[in-house]
Enzyme design. Structure first.
Site, mmCIF file in Angstrom:
data_model
loop_
_atom_site.group_PDB
_atom_site.id
_atom_site.type_symbol
_atom_site.label_atom_id
_atom_site.label_comp_id
_atom_site.label_asym_id
_atom_site.label_seq_id
_atom_site.Cartn_x
_atom_site.Cartn_y
_atom_site.Cartn_z
ATOM 1 N N GLY A 64 -18.648 3.054 -3.559
ATOM 2 C CA GLY A 64 -18.851 3.885 -4.743
ATOM 3 C C GLY A 64 -19.635 5.151 -4.473
ATOM 4 O O GLY A 64 -20.086 5.819 -5.393
ATOM 5 N N SER A 78 -15.168 3.324 -0.722
ATOM 6 C CA SER A 78 -14.691 4.688 -0.960
ATOM 7 C C SER A 78 -13.325 4.976 -0.327
ATOM 8 O O SER A 78 -13.088 6.082 0.162
ATOM 9 C CB SER A 78 -15.736 5.713 -0.489
ATOM 10 N N GLU A 86 -17.190 -4.416 4.032
ATOM 11 C CA GLU A 86 -17.515 -3.378 3.063
ATOM 12 C C GLU A 86 -18.950 -2.921 3.289
ATOM 13 O O GLU A 86 -19.888 -3.557 2.783
ATOM 14 C CB GLU A 86 -17.382 -3.916 1.634
ATOM 15 N N ASN A 110 -10.261 -4.192 -6.603
ATOM 16 C CA ASN A 110 -11.392 -4.863 -7.245
ATOM 17 C C ASN A 110 -11.825 -4.005 -8.426
ATOM 18 O O ASN A 110 -12.442 -2.961 -8.245
ATOM 19 C CB ASN A 110 -12.537 -5.023 -6.231
ATOM 20 N N LYS A 147 -13.978 -4.637 -10.635
ATOM 21 C CA LYS A 147 -15.382 -4.810 -11.018
ATOM 22 C C LYS A 147 -15.464 -5.020 -12.540
ATOM 23 O O LYS A 147 -14.606 -5.709 -13.078
ATOM 24 C CB LYS A 147 -16.218 -3.629 -10.516
ATOM 25 N N GLU A 190 -22.030 -6.438 -4.373
ATOM 26 C CA GLU A 190 -22.686 -6.345 -5.681
ATOM 27 C C GLU A 190 -23.189 -7.717 -6.141
ATOM 28 O O GLU A 190 -24.208 -7.818 -6.812
ATOM 29 C CB GLU A 190 -21.728 -5.694 -6.698
ATOM 30 N N HIS A 227 -19.193 -10.572 -2.568
ATOM 31 C CA HIS A 227 -19.127 -9.108 -2.660
ATOM 32 C C HIS A 227 -20.556 -8.552 -2.664
ATOM 33 O O HIS A 227 -21.472 -9.186 -3.198
ATOM 34 C CB HIS A 227 -18.396 -8.692 -3.935
HETATM 35 P P1 13P Z 1 -15.219 1.725 -4.097
HETATM 36 O O1 13P Z 1 -13.774 1.772 -3.623
HETATM 37 O O2 13P Z 1 -15.383 2.176 -5.517
HETATM 38 O O3 13P Z 1 -16.143 2.388 -3.131
HETATM 39 O O4 13P Z 1 -15.620 0.165 -4.121
HETATM 40 C C1 13P Z 1 -15.384 -0.586 -3.006
HETATM 41 C C2 13P Z 1 -15.586 -2.020 -3.343
HETATM 42 O O5 13P Z 1 -16.693 -2.462 -3.554
HETATM 43 C C3 13P Z 1 -14.384 -2.863 -3.445
HETATM 44 O O6 13P Z 1 -14.728 -4.205 -3.502
#
Ligand code: 13P
Length: 265
Positions: free
Chosen positions: A175, A212, A169, A10, A12, A99, A97
């Site tokens: 992150g 992560s 997640e 992903n 983002k 976010e 997701h």
């Molecule tokens: P990270 O791997 O940067 O923690 O992000 C995870 C994520 O949100 C994947 O959709």
């Protein structure tokens, strides 16, 4: 038979079309197709066409959207529809997701409508669920996951689940560098499977873990039979790093899939 392994990137809000093309060219030279292993990319919408054209013919690679609207067209300024992303090469879409939920106010009901619309249009939804740190500390992880899944269960028939994937997640792990331990993740994956079983979903719905994940922890996570793949943000942005993560993850001791469905009695 070994279970299929899914490595999903992903990106983002990273990598426009030019960067996506450059990434793909490097990445293709670093990896080859492996039977039973799928490599998925969720670039920003404007890069879907460039990425799917450049990744082109690799049978193990698919490109998806990070977000879609449930309506096929109309007055929804800034939104992108499922037929539009399919037209430029998307075969999958992320739904819900964290976010989207926490930064853009997307609700459980909206995630369910998107999931339903994706299935109607013939694109595969990868539905994300997960609790915040406050929810976890408050002992509400289970409750939150069950609540997030509720409208999805309502929107889908049991048979629809053959074409759905889930990702767990935990928001506190995204992150932050703090990944859930393989035990933590496996426990929530079990919970999700129990919920599926309770709703008489008999298909083996793949459940990915995200938060992560990196090349150092991926093999530990994937050594758990409950974890079918990983959904990776930061560590998927560099072609060499992403190829290395896939390599490390593919080395995990992959067990026979052996029908992991749990059907509650
Ligand atoms: P990270 O791997 O940067 O923690 O992000 C995870 C994520 O949100 C994947 O959709």
């Amino acid at each position: 038979m070994e279970r299929p392994l899914i490595f999903a990137a992903n990106w983002k809000m990273n990598h426009g079309p030019e960067e996506a093309r450059a990434f793909a060219q490097k990445f293709l030279a670093l990896t080859s197709a492996v039977e039973g292993r799928s490599l998925w990319f969720f670039p920003p919408a404007v890069s879907i066409a460039a990425l799917s054209e450049t990744l082109g013919n690799r049978p193990d690679v698919s490109v998806g959207a990070q977000n879609v609207h449930w309506e096929p067209k109309g007055a929804f300024t800034g939104a992108i529809s499922i037929p539009m992303v399919m037209e430029v090469g998307a075969r999958l879409t992320l739904v819900g997701h964290s976010e989207r939920r926490h930064l853009f106010g997307e609700t459980d009901e909206q995630a369910a409508r998107k999931t339903r619309a994706a299935l109607n249009a013939g694109i595969t939804p990868l539905v994300c669920v997960g609790e915040t740190l406050a929810e976890r500390d408050g002992g509400r992880t289970e409750q939150v996951i069950v609540r997030q899944l509720g409208p999805i269960f309502q929107a889908l028939q049991p048979g629809d689940w053959a074409k759905v994937l889930l990702a767990y997640e935990p928001v506190w792990a995204i992150g932050t560098g703090k990944n859930a331990t393989p035990d933590d993740a496996a426990q929530i994956h079990e919970l999700i499977r129990l919920e599926l079983g309770r709703r008489e979903v008999v298909q083996r719905v793949p459940i990915l873990y995200g938060g992560s994940v990196n090349s150092g922890n991926v093999a530990f996570l994937l050594s758990r039979p409950q974890i079918d793949g990983v959904l990776v943000g930061g560590a998927s942005l560099d072609p060499a790093g992403w190829a290395e993560l896939i390599e490390q993850g593919s080395r995990s001791k992959v067990r026979p899939s052996g029908g992991y469905d749990i059907i509650a009695g």
